[in-house]
Design an enzyme around this catalytic site. Structure first.
Site, PDB file in Angstrom:
ATOM      1  N   ASN A 390      -8.375 -40.779 -13.425  1.00  0.00           N
ATOM      2  CA  ASN A 390      -8.316 -40.728 -11.840  1.00  0.00           C
ATOM      3  C   ASN A 390      -8.668 -39.626 -11.127  1.00  0.00           C
ATOM      4  O   ASN A 390      -9.613 -39.232 -10.654  1.00  0.00           O
ATOM      5  CB  ASN A 390      -6.913 -40.615 -11.380  1.00  0.00           C
ATOM      6  CG  ASN A 390      -6.136 -41.248 -10.367  1.00  0.00           C
ATOM      7  OD1 ASN A 390      -7.091 -40.780  -9.784  1.00  0.00           O
ATOM      8  ND2 ASN A 390      -5.137 -41.436  -9.807  1.00  0.00           N
ATOM      9  N   ASP A 391      -8.255 -38.116 -10.675  1.00  0.00           N
ATOM     10  CA  ASP A 391      -8.744 -37.273 -10.125  1.00  0.00           C
ATOM     11  C   ASP A 391      -9.802 -36.371 -10.355  1.00  0.00           C
ATOM     12  O   ASP A 391     -10.788 -35.982  -9.724  1.00  0.00           O
ATOM     13  CB  ASP A 391      -7.795 -35.953 -10.310  1.00  0.00           C
ATOM     14  CG  ASP A 391      -6.313 -36.579 -10.235  1.00  0.00           C
ATOM     15  OD1 ASP A 391      -5.897 -36.829  -9.124  1.00  0.00           O
ATOM     16  OD2 ASP A 391      -5.422 -35.221 -10.839  1.00  0.00           O
ATOM     17  N   VAL A 392     -10.020 -36.668 -12.048  1.00  0.00           N
ATOM     18  CA  VAL A 392     -11.795 -36.946 -12.176  1.00  0.00           C
ATOM     19  C   VAL A 392     -12.888 -37.561 -11.343  1.00  0.00           C
ATOM     20  O   VAL A 392     -13.936 -36.823 -11.319  1.00  0.00           O
ATOM     21  CB  VAL A 392     -12.204 -36.196 -13.900  1.00  0.00           C
ATOM     22  CG1 VAL A 392     -10.934 -34.980 -13.874  1.00  0.00           C
ATOM     23  CG2 VAL A 392     -12.094 -37.568 -14.292  1.00  0.00           C
TER      24      VAL A 392
END
Lengths: 464, 95
Positions: A390-392
């Site tokens: 997600n964040d990456v």
């Protein structure tokens, strides 16, 4: 120096050379196994010649210790699952730090009874106890977080940073007192206790996804503890091996921090990932809709693509989906699709976590690409399949200065022609922020458990 | 400053540099095995544990020493074996 002492000393030099050579061979997967063997031989030689040391007069307890330790180590190494590797490394760090600290404690007890401690020995002992003690308990907390015994989210309490700083200062001040005044055992016990306490306090406020940094740092500490113990017992091989490990852990720590665009200070002290931003993100969601997709449609998109990039994240590890991923890749390659894997440096819970899982599933390592190598390829990629990351892949990191992940290097997944994201829900990732990529018209969400969804996808690709 | 300490510090500094040189060349693919392998090497504390345990000792020190040996051996044996197991899985694509 008599003959025996000369042989021992030269054997230590040989062992040190084998350690360095062993790590050097780790520069390529083709030679890495040989490198590990060389390092192991170095260790074996070092242990063997130490047993010849005239300082050693009894062997019973040594044999007992080695037999018990070998059994536990061998069973653990054989039984551990590849998805459990971060825990394994975490706990091994702890044992290394613990062993160093115990040796220092034993030396202190032996020396404090007989004579005044020379300053350099006292300083080495205290450093070894503090670093080793922190590594010991810190590693067990990290292990607990990864294993789920301890909540993975940051544990916070009022005045946390101040309390932590006081505990550490207490250990340092007591140490200074021992060095300057006298090696009193009660004060020494305080140093030991505060070090162990600090290890716990320092890891509990750090969130699960920051574990790659913590594990790397504790790895470094376990080396430095061994190094300090080397000064305590006056043995150079400990200093050499310890500093090799110390620098390895330090380099990995730096790489991990850089991959998140956060300073070590920020990772350790900011209790990142509390999810405070969730409320704001939920509001922003209002007018946006994410499109979902079923297995059949996803199979059509992937099966008829020319190029596909697979982006694994912690979701793949959590669902043990690596074998299903390999099957999908094989099916696609069988149809002539060019398949590559894109690995973000902090994907998963420790450095290189994804690589090990994919290696276990027998994905050839030359299909795996680092962020810098794969990013220029996304604009020419037909479809990207994201599995539980997600964040990456959140484009907000590129432009929104107010975002907690602003500046973090990401995989430029949004530049591909089509993006399919396997995820359990639209929930936020570790950083607690919404991902606009989910609402991009090019993106389709394929909701569900990574392993089940991949198996369905494979079945559909086979039908094409 | 005693001479042995100077020598120790010299070795420490040079080893750190040697470590930086060889470790920066390890590719990200191998970072997990690098860590577990480095872990095993940090089990070198076993040398200290052997010297402490095998020497003339009080009962307390023997107990501490044996625990240290157990910990360090777990580190050494577990670390090298698990690294070998992992590295054995890294395969290149056969053409």
């Amino acid at each position: 120096m008599n003959l025996l002492e000369t042989i021992i000393a030269l054997s230590y030099v040989l062992a040190a050379a084998l350690f360095i050579l062993g790590i050097k061979y780790m520069s390529s997967p083709a030679t890495a196994r040989k490198g590990n063997l060389l390092a192991a031989i170095g260790m074996f030689i070092a242990i063997l010649v130490t047993l010849l040391d005239k300082q050693i007069i009894g062997y019973t307890w040594i044999v007992v210790g080695i037999v018990i330790g070998s059994l536990i180590g061998a069973i653990a190494a054989r039984r551990v699952q590849m998805t459990g590797m971060p825990q394994m490394v975490g706990i091994l760090n702890g044992f290394g730090g613990g062993a160093s600290a115990l040796v220092a404690v034993a030396e202190f007890l032996r020396l404090s009874g007989t004579q005044a401690l020379p300053t350099d020995v006292a300083v080495s002992i205290l450093l070894s106890v503090i670093i080793g003690g922190v590594t010991f308990t810190g590693s067990f907390i990290a292990f607990g977080k990864l294993q789920g015994f301890v909540p993975g989210s940051p544990i916070q309490f009022p005045l946390q940073n101040i309390v932590n700083a006081l505990v550490l200062m207490g250990a340092v001040i007591s140490s200074v007192a021992i060095v300057l005044f006298s090696p009193a055992i009660p004060v020494f016990v305080i140093v030991v206790a505060l070090s162990l306490l600090y290890g716990i306090l320092f890891v509990i406020p750090i969130g699960g996804a920051d574990m790659p940094v913590v594990i790397s740092l504790l790895n470094s500490f376990s080396g430095l503890a061994a190094c300090a113990t080397g000064f305590v017992v006056g043995n150079n091989i400990l200093i050499i091996a310890g500093s090799l490990v110390g620098s390895a852990g330090f380099i990995l720590t730096q790489i991990m921090c850089k991959a998140m665009n956060r300073s070590l200070r920020n990772v350790l002290f900011s209790a990142f990932g509390t999810g405070d931003a969730v409320a704001g993100a939920a509001q922003a969601k209002g007018d946006k809709t994410a499109r979902s997709i079923d297995a059949e449609e996803a199979a059509m998109i992937m099966g008829y693509a020319q190029s596909a990039v697979i982006v694994p994240g912690y979701g793949m590890a959590a669902a043990q989906a690596q074998h299903a991923v390999r099957e999908l890749a094989e099916q696609l390659m069988g149809r002539g699709v060019e398949v590559k894997f894109a690995i973000h440096p902090v994907a998963g819970r420790m450095p290189g976590h994804m690589n090990v899982l994919l290696a276990e599933a027998q994905v050839p390592y030359n299909l795996l690409f680092d962020m810098d190598d794969i990013n220029p390829e996304f604009p020419h990629t037909d479809v990207v399949l994201v599995i539980g990351a997600n964040d990456v892949i959140n484009p907000v990191a590129r432009y929104d200065k107010s975002s907690p992940i602003y500046g973090m290097p990401i995989l430029d997944v949004d530049k591909a022609r089509h993006i399919i994201i396997i995820k359990r829900s639209l929930n936020v990732g570790f950083a607690g922020i919404d991902n606009e990529l989910f609402y991009d018209p090019k993106t389709t969400m394929y909701f569900g458990n990574a392993k089940e969804k991949l198996q369905e996808l494979v079945a559909e690709v086979k039908k094409l | 400053m005693p001479e042995s300490l100077i020598i120790g510090v010299t070795i420490f500094v040079l080893s750190m540099f040697a470590g930086f040189e060889v470790i920066t060349k390890v590719p990200p693919t191998l970072h997990t095995p690098l860590m577990s392998g480095a872990n095993a090497i940090s089990g070198i504390a076993i040398i200290g544990a052997l010297l402490v345990t095998g020497g003339e000792n009080t009962i307390l020190n023997t107990i501490l020493g044996v625990i240290a040996i157990i910990f360090a051996t777990i580190n050494v044996v577990g670390g090298f074996l698990v690294t070998d197991r992992m590295l054995n899985m890294f395969k290149k694509k056969e053409k």
